[in-house]
Scaffold this active site. Sequence first.
Site: not given
Ligand code: ADP
Ligand code: MG
Length: 143
Positions: A117, A128, A114, A51, A11
Site C-alpha cells: 500500500h 494514515e 497486490n 480503506y 501486505k
Molecule cells: P491503491 O492501493 O493502488 O491506492 P485503491 O485505493 O483503488 O488502490 O484500492 C485499495 C486496495 O483495494 C488495492 O490496493 C487492492 O488491494 C484492493 N482493490 C482495489 N481495487 C480492487 C478490485 N477491483 N478488486 C479487488 N481488490 C481491489
Molecule cells: Mg488507494
Amino acid sequence: MVLEHTLSIIKPNAINKHVIGDIIKRFEDNKLFVVGLKMLKLNFHQVLFIYNEHKNKLFFNDLLKFMTSNPVVLLVLEGDNAINRNRLIIGHTNPIHAIPGTIRKDYADNITENAIHGSASKEAAKKEIYYLFKKDEIYKKIY
Ligand code: ADP
Ligand code: MG
C-alpha cells in the site's frame, strides 16, 4: 526539494514471500528513507479506517480478510516528493497493468493481494501516518 512523508504497508502476501528487505531496499535506493517502522497484525477497525473509501465496494470483504490474515509491516517514508515517488515505485493497483521494475509487478499475486500500500495524497498520508503511529514513533530527518 519538497520534503514529504508517506505511509507504505507491506501486505501479508509480501510478508509470506520474505521480501521485506527487498522492498525496503527499493525505497532506500530511491532516497525514500525509513523514519518509522513496525510489524503488526491489523484489525478490522484499522483496515476500515485505511480503506474507508472502499467500504461499500464488492471486493471490500475479500480485502478485509486478506489484510487481517497475517502481519504487515508499516513504514513511514521520508524524502523529496515522497508521496508521488512512492506510488511510482509501487506501481499500478492491478499487477496486470504494472510496469516492469515496480514492486507490484514483481510481488503482487492479483489485484487484491497486490503486495503493498502507498498513501494516495498529502491528506491521506497525514491521516494514515498519525492514525497508525504515535508522534514519538517517527524519527524525522535522522540522516
Ligand atoms: P491503491 O492501493 O493502488 O491506492 P485503491 O485505493 O483503488 O488502490 O484500492 C485499495 C486496495 O483495494 C488495492 O490496493 C487492492 O488491494 C484492493 N482493490 C482495489 N481495487 C480492487 C478490485 N477491483 N478488486 C479487488 N481488490 C481491489
Ligand atoms: Mg488507494
